[in-house]
Design a protein around this motif. Structure first.
Motif, PDB file in Angstrom:
ATOM      1  N   PRO A   4       0.837  -1.164   0.177  1.00 38.11           N
ATOM      2  CA  PRO A   4       0.125   0.028  -0.026  1.00 38.11           C
ATOM      3  C   PRO A   4       0.926   1.298  -0.106  1.00 38.11           C
ATOM      4  O   PRO A   4       2.018   1.216   0.551  1.00 38.11           O
ATOM      5  CB  PRO A   4      -0.667  -0.057   1.182  1.00 38.11           C
ATOM      6  N   ASP A   5       0.297   2.350  -0.629  1.00 41.61           N
ATOM      7  CA  ASP A   5       1.027   3.713  -0.599  1.00 41.61           C
ATOM      8  C   ASP A   5       0.736   4.190   0.646  1.00 41.61           C
ATOM      9  O   ASP A   5      -0.381   4.784   0.917  1.00 41.61           O
ATOM     10  CB  ASP A   5       0.660   4.264  -1.861  1.00 41.61           C
ATOM     11  N   PRO A   6       1.702   4.577   1.602  1.00 44.46           N
ATOM     12  CA  PRO A   6       1.508   5.181   2.858  1.00 44.46           C
ATOM     13  C   PRO A   6       0.869   6.795   2.538  1.00 44.46           C
ATOM     14  O   PRO A   6      -0.019   7.092   3.396  1.00 44.46           O
ATOM     15  CB  PRO A   6       3.031   5.548   3.307  1.00 44.46           C
ATOM     16  N   TRP A   7       1.143   7.236   1.543  1.00 40.61           N
ATOM     17  CA  TRP A   7       0.762   8.865   1.210  1.00 40.61           C
ATOM     18  C   TRP A   7      -1.059   8.538   0.985  1.00 40.61           C
ATOM     19  O   TRP A   7      -1.816   9.332   1.585  1.00 40.61           O
ATOM     20  CB  TRP A   7       0.985   9.364   0.004  1.00 40.61           C
ATOM     21  N   GLU A   8      -1.205   7.577   0.230  1.00 43.08           N
ATOM     22  CA  GLU A   8      -2.701   7.135   0.014  1.00 43.08           C
ATOM     23  C   GLU A   8      -3.537   6.819   1.136  1.00 43.08           C
ATOM     24  O   GLU A   8      -4.503   7.264   1.320  1.00 43.08           O
ATOM     25  CB  GLU A   8      -2.734   6.204  -0.977  1.00 43.08           C
ATOM     26  N   GLU A  14      -6.698  10.736   6.789  1.00 44.74           N
ATOM     27  CA  GLU A  14      -7.500  12.337   7.041  1.00 44.74           C
ATOM     28  C   GLU A  14      -8.977  12.495   6.629  1.00 44.74           C
ATOM     29  O   GLU A  14      -9.600  13.311   7.537  1.00 44.74           O
ATOM     30  CB  GLU A  14      -6.359  12.998   6.295  1.00 44.74           C
ATOM     31  N   ARG A  15      -9.301  11.980   5.545  1.00 46.93           N
ATOM     32  CA  ARG A  15     -10.615  12.109   5.106  1.00 46.93           C
ATOM     33  C   ARG A  15     -11.528  11.590   5.899  1.00 46.93           C
ATOM     34  O   ARG A  15     -12.868  12.150   6.491  1.00 46.93           O
ATOM     35  CB  ARG A  15     -10.920  11.645   3.707  1.00 46.93           C
ATOM     36  N   ALA A  16     -11.292  10.407   6.415  1.00 40.76           N
ATOM     37  CA  ALA A  16     -12.308   9.759   7.429  1.00 40.76           C
ATOM     38  C   ALA A  16     -12.311  10.462   8.778  1.00 40.76           C
ATOM     39  O   ALA A  16     -13.415  10.529   9.248  1.00 40.76           O
ATOM     40  CB  ALA A  16     -11.680   8.435   7.701  1.00 40.76           C
ATOM     41  N   ALA A  17     -11.199  11.077   9.236  1.00 43.50           N
ATOM     42  CA  ALA A  17     -11.031  11.966  10.424  1.00 43.50           C
ATOM     43  C   ALA A  17     -12.033  13.076  10.244  1.00 43.50           C
ATOM     44  O   ALA A  17     -12.666  13.431  11.356  1.00 43.50           O
ATOM     45  CB  ALA A  17      -9.809  12.479  10.806  1.00 43.50           C
ATOM     46  N   GLN A  18     -12.260  13.524   9.252  1.00 42.40           N
ATOM     47  CA  GLN A  18     -13.009  14.800   8.782  1.00 42.40           C
ATOM     48  C   GLN A  18     -14.466  14.637   8.627  1.00 42.40           C
ATOM     49  O   GLN A  18     -15.067  15.574   8.605  1.00 42.40           O
ATOM     50  CB  GLN A  18     -12.167  15.783   7.798  1.00 42.40           C
ATOM     51  N   SER A  19     -14.776  13.399   8.391  1.00 43.81           N
ATOM     52  CA  SER A  19     -16.093  12.928   7.973  1.00 43.81           C
ATOM     53  C   SER A  19     -16.963  12.931   9.148  1.00 43.81           C
ATOM     54  O   SER A  19     -16.695  12.418  10.315  1.00 43.81           O
ATOM     55  CB  SER A  19     -16.139  11.616   7.648  1.00 43.81           C
ATOM     56  N   PRO A  20     -18.107  13.818   8.990  1.00 39.24           N
ATOM     57  CA  PRO A  20     -18.915  13.964   9.955  1.00 39.24           C
ATOM     58  C   PRO A  20     -19.440  12.635  10.290  1.00 39.24           C
ATOM     59  O   PRO A  20     -20.144  12.305  11.527  1.00 39.24           O
ATOM     60  CB  PRO A  20     -20.168  14.781   9.728  1.00 39.24           C
ATOM     61  N   GLN A  21     -19.758  11.703   9.625  1.00 39.99           N
ATOM     62  CA  GLN A  21     -20.518  10.309   9.812  1.00 39.99           C
ATOM     63  C   GLN A  21     -19.643   9.610  10.763  1.00 39.99           C
ATOM     64  O   GLN A  21     -19.772   8.402  11.343  1.00 39.99           O
ATOM     65  CB  GLN A  21     -20.721   9.602   8.427  1.00 39.99           C
ATOM     66  N   ARG A  22     -18.212   9.850  10.849  1.00 38.89           N
ATOM     67  CA  ARG A  22     -17.384   8.916  11.510  1.00 38.89           C
ATOM     68  C   ARG A  22     -16.585   9.931  12.818  1.00 38.89           C
ATOM     69  O   ARG A  22     -15.518   9.501  13.241  1.00 38.89           O
ATOM     70  CB  ARG A  22     -16.342   8.347  10.658  1.00 38.89           C
ATOM     71  N   SER A  23     -17.485  10.915  13.199  1.00 43.41           N
ATOM     72  CA  SER A  23     -16.857  11.651  14.152  1.00 43.41           C
ATOM     73  C   SER A  23     -16.214  10.970  15.518  1.00 43.41           C
ATOM     74  O   SER A  23     -15.479  11.388  16.272  1.00 43.41           O
ATOM     75  CB  SER A  23     -17.804  12.789  14.681  1.00 43.41           C
ATOM     76  N   ASP A  24     -17.021   9.688  15.925  1.00 45.78           N
ATOM     77  CA  ASP A  24     -16.986   9.113  16.920  1.00 45.78           C
ATOM     78  C   ASP A  24     -15.601   8.179  16.774  1.00 45.78           C
ATOM     79  O   ASP A  24     -15.103   7.839  17.856  1.00 45.78           O
ATOM     80  CB  ASP A  24     -17.885   7.907  17.279  1.00 45.78           C
ATOM     81  N   LEU A  39       5.657   7.401   8.370  1.00 44.24           N
ATOM     82  CA  LEU A  39       6.389   6.385   7.423  1.00 44.24           C
ATOM     83  C   LEU A  39       6.523   6.894   6.216  1.00 44.24           C
ATOM     84  O   LEU A  39       7.768   6.716   5.753  1.00 44.24           O
ATOM     85  CB  LEU A  39       5.428   4.877   7.455  1.00 44.24           C
ATOM     86  N   ALA A  40       5.655   7.423   5.528  1.00 44.61           N
ATOM     87  CA  ALA A  40       5.792   7.978   4.142  1.00 44.61           C
ATOM     88  C   ALA A  40       7.171   9.202   4.271  1.00 44.61           C
ATOM     89  O   ALA A  40       8.040   9.166   3.232  1.00 44.61           O
ATOM     90  CB  ALA A  40       4.409   8.868   3.633  1.00 44.61           C
ATOM     91  N   LEU A  41       7.364  10.010   5.214  1.00 46.84           N
ATOM     92  CA  LEU A  41       8.420  11.018   5.215  1.00 46.84           C
ATOM     93  C   LEU A  41       9.812  10.554   5.599  1.00 46.84           C
ATOM     94  O   LEU A  41      10.682  10.824   5.461  1.00 46.84           O
ATOM     95  CB  LEU A  41       7.882  12.117   6.418  1.00 46.84           C
ATOM     96  N   LYS A  42       9.613   9.057   6.161  1.00 48.21           N
ATOM     97  CA  LYS A  42      11.019   8.358   6.622  1.00 48.21           C
ATOM     98  C   LYS A  42      11.429   7.552   5.556  1.00 48.21           C
ATOM     99  O   LYS A  42      12.320   6.608   5.852  1.00 48.21           O
ATOM    100  CB  LYS A  42      10.804   7.951   8.170  1.00 48.21           C
ATOM    101  N   ARG A  43      10.788   7.535   4.472  1.00 52.15           N
ATOM    102  CA  ARG A  43      11.170   6.309   3.469  1.00 52.15           C
ATOM    103  C   ARG A  43      12.418   6.099   3.252  1.00 52.15           C
ATOM    104  O   ARG A  43      12.990   5.077   3.314  1.00 52.15           O
ATOM    105  CB  ARG A  43      10.216   6.526   2.202  1.00 52.15           C
TER     106      ARG A  43
END
Length: 70
Positions: A4-8, A14-24, A39-43
């Protein structure tokens, strides 16, 4: 199997953390986002073997979460 691509993965968290449906689950996604970003930054600082191990470890952690959190 492709890695998997760490950036993706970080962007997904990040999108999931901002989603109002997943605020909990916001804190979980923010923590995962930080792990993927670190991890991505230390590749360039780790060996290919260590990179593979770290990706596998974070992927296992994320996969072990309940389905509604992933």
């Amino acid at each position: 199997m492709s890695m998997p691509d760490p950036w993706e993965r970080a962007a997904h968290c990040e999108r999931a953390a901002q989603s109002p449906q997943r605020s909990d689950h916001r804190a979980i996604f923010k923590r995962l986002h930080g792990m993927w970003m670190t991890l991505a930054l230390k590749r360039h600082l780790v060996t290919a073997e260590e990179w593979t191990r770290k990706i596998a470890a974070i992927s296992r952690l994320q996969a072990s979460l309940p389905e509604q959190v992933r």
